[in-house]
Design a protein around this motif. Sequence first.
Motif, mmCIF file in Angstrom:
data_model
loop_
_atom_site.group_PDB
_atom_site.id
_atom_site.type_symbol
_atom_site.label_atom_id
_atom_site.label_comp_id
_atom_site.label_asym_id
_atom_site.label_seq_id
_atom_site.Cartn_x
_atom_site.Cartn_y
_atom_site.Cartn_z
ATOM 1 N N THR A 1 29.647 35.553 115.757
ATOM 2 C CA THR A 1 29.547 36.116 116.968
ATOM 3 C C THR A 1 28.990 35.335 118.008
ATOM 4 N N MET A 2 27.987 34.225 117.793
ATOM 5 C CA MET A 2 27.316 33.437 118.572
ATOM 6 C C MET A 2 28.278 32.393 119.209
ATOM 7 N N LEU A 3 29.042 31.902 118.022
ATOM 8 C CA LEU A 3 29.950 30.848 118.478
ATOM 9 C C LEU A 3 31.173 31.221 119.345
ATOM 10 N N LYS A 4 31.608 32.506 119.180
ATOM 11 C CA LYS A 4 32.876 32.756 119.913
ATOM 12 C C LYS A 4 32.752 33.533 121.011
ATOM 13 N N GLN B 1 27.971 46.308 108.950
ATOM 14 C CA GLN B 1 28.610 47.240 110.016
ATOM 15 C C GLN B 1 28.836 47.086 111.453
ATOM 16 N N LYS B 2 28.653 45.490 111.258
ATOM 17 C CA LYS B 2 28.963 44.929 112.945
ATOM 18 C C LYS B 2 27.872 45.449 113.853
ATOM 19 N N ALA B 3 26.747 45.673 113.389
ATOM 20 C CA ALA B 3 25.679 46.006 114.453
ATOM 21 C C ALA B 3 25.203 45.231 115.253
ATOM 22 N N PHE B 4 25.459 43.693 114.682
ATOM 23 C CA PHE B 4 24.692 42.540 115.612
ATOM 24 C C PHE B 4 25.809 42.097 116.909
ATOM 25 N N PHE B 5 25.766 43.030 117.867
ATOM 26 C CA PHE B 5 26.252 42.486 119.037
ATOM 27 C C PHE B 5 25.614 43.135 120.184
ATOM 28 N N PRO B 6 25.369 42.417 121.259
ATOM 29 C CA PRO B 6 25.810 41.400 121.758
ATOM 30 C C PRO B 6 25.089 40.072 121.034
ATOM 31 N N PRO B 7 25.640 38.873 121.493
ATOM 32 C CA PRO B 7 25.285 37.554 120.797
ATOM 33 C C PRO B 7 23.891 37.345 120.700
ATOM 34 N N ILE B 8 23.253 37.976 122.013
ATOM 35 C CA ILE B 8 21.536 37.877 121.825
ATOM 36 C C ILE B 8 20.937 38.518 120.507
ATOM 37 N N SER B 9 21.729 39.577 120.095
ATOM 38 C CA SER B 9 21.064 40.223 118.873
ATOM 39 C C SER B 9 21.159 39.385 117.703
ATOM 40 N N ALA B 10 22.201 38.662 117.501
ATOM 41 C CA ALA B 10 22.435 37.680 116.648
ATOM 42 C C ALA B 10 21.454 36.617 116.525
ATOM 43 N N ASN C 1 31.131 27.785 106.935
ATOM 44 C CA ASN C 1 32.645 27.910 107.054
ATOM 45 C C ASN C 1 33.188 28.946 108.077
ATOM 46 N N ILE C 2 33.351 28.274 109.510
ATOM 47 C CA ILE C 2 33.518 29.414 110.465
ATOM 48 C C ILE C 2 35.061 29.799 110.613
ATOM 49 N N SER C 3 35.208 31.036 109.703
ATOM 50 C CA SER C 3 36.492 31.371 109.288
ATOM 51 C C SER C 3 36.995 32.097 110.622
ATOM 52 N N PRO C 4 38.476 32.104 110.794
ATOM 53 C CA PRO C 4 39.050 32.988 112.010
ATOM 54 C C PRO C 4 38.745 34.151 111.660
ATOM 55 N N GLU C 5 38.398 35.241 112.645
ATOM 56 C CA GLU C 5 38.366 36.328 112.429
ATOM 57 C C GLU C 5 39.487 37.077 111.718
ATOM 58 N N LYS C 6 39.147 37.946 110.476
ATOM 59 C CA LYS C 6 40.135 38.713 109.815
ATOM 60 C C LYS C 6 40.652 39.730 110.802
#
Length: 428
Positions: free
Chosen positions: A42-45, A274-283, A311-316
Amino acid sequence: MRPPRWLPLVGLLFFSLIPSQLCQICKVSATDSRRLEPLINTMLKARYTKGIQDANVLLTLRLVGIKNQSLEQQLSQQIKEDINSREMELTSGQLALGILALGACENPDEEFIRGAHLVSKLGDKFQAEIQNMETHDGNPLTNYYQLSLALLALCLFNGSYSITDVTYYFTPENKNYYFEDQFSVDTGAVAVLALTCVQRNKMQKKTEASTEDKIKNYTATLADKIQSEGKQGLLGNTFSTGEAMQALFVSSDYYKSETNCQETLRTVFYNISQKAFFPPISAAQILPALMGKTYLDVTNSSCSHNPVKFNISPEKPGAVMPTTAPLNISVKYSVRINETSQTEVTVRNGSVFLDVMKAAQEKNETLFRFTVEETSWGPYVTSVQGIKANTCDRTFWKLLSNGQPLGQGAGSYVVQNGENLEVRWSNY
Ligand code: CBY
């Protein structure tokens, strides 16, 4: 019979092991570290365009040792440009985060901090906050979260602040730790970090014992309040837990209990999934604690050691579920000042609160017009019907759903069919 001669040695070994066990911080183990990858992704992308508002991300990248030279350079450049062009307008907390990010873990940006005299300028902004409290019924220009960030940065980077002011204004009873009688865990957490820094500094500089005791009491009381906001592993809510963990690492024995630690980590892992950490500041705000770091480590010489490899994997691509959900949904929306103006609007399924506000505004400009300001957490609603929120009067537009305050902002909260949404003119 005499005890064998090696027995005391075994005892010594045993005791020397206990403290190191106890000092172990609650952090994610190496085997679980892949569970943090979504946060780092989330932060890197993300696309960063908000200048100093993205300072929290740079601070975290440096503090936890995520090496990404091009992103680091982009963020640092962007923050410096923003400081150069709008230095006077920056709030105390923004400048503090800028200094923490630029000055984190011994890097060439320190020269910029010195050259632009940022620490003494932060001292002036901190002073202006205190002056505002003196003339405006104890209300600062911004809020105590920002004042605490400012004190933290001043303390870590050898700025000046008055210890008398600190003991006077940071007592746990101060109203600024509360929003509508609810203790703000985020605010308390940053205050604990700042006061712990002050306390450690003072011990070297010999302050009066009574001042030192006071500050120790403040951190202990604030840490207790944070703990009492613990629910199912979280401290406060999902978004305050990271900084609250940092505060408890430095001020209490809470996380020396393996049970508390495991419970927090379990809940946080679930929220990550659950993908709760968005936007990047929350991560950015939760990652340091999960990796056993606190903002107090920013000036440690060991800070930048042990860079982490992920390992920064491309988003599945997520599995596309065949859906029978309707394309459009319908929700009620009201604006409450003294009286309530209500309407019903139709928006696309998956819309956020802000889309509902826009749809209502299109229907009736007079009743539902509004303005927003961009923040690092997304849009903040500043006015509705031309009535503006004002920090000096502690007024704001509160967002609610079915009568309950939302835990997310207008740009993040996804609305559901049939929901009763409201913006309410409130005091905090
Ligand atoms: N950052 C700041 O100055 C913000 C500090 C903070 C304590 C912040 C939460 C915590 C954090 N970790 O960043 C904060 N919120 C404050 C101080 C405030 C007040 C702002 C007053 C001011 N001008 O200084 C105020 C008015 C009490 C406030 N937050 C209001 C709101 C609501 C916004 C509604 C609107 N008008 O748009 C809202 C949506 C609550 C509501 N139901 O109305 C709200 N805050 C929320 C939900 C949050 C969380 C955001 C979570 C998310 N995923 O979007 C929050 C993280 C945060 C941002 N607020 Co305030 C708290 C949480 O849930 N843990 C420093 C600066 C340099 O960046």
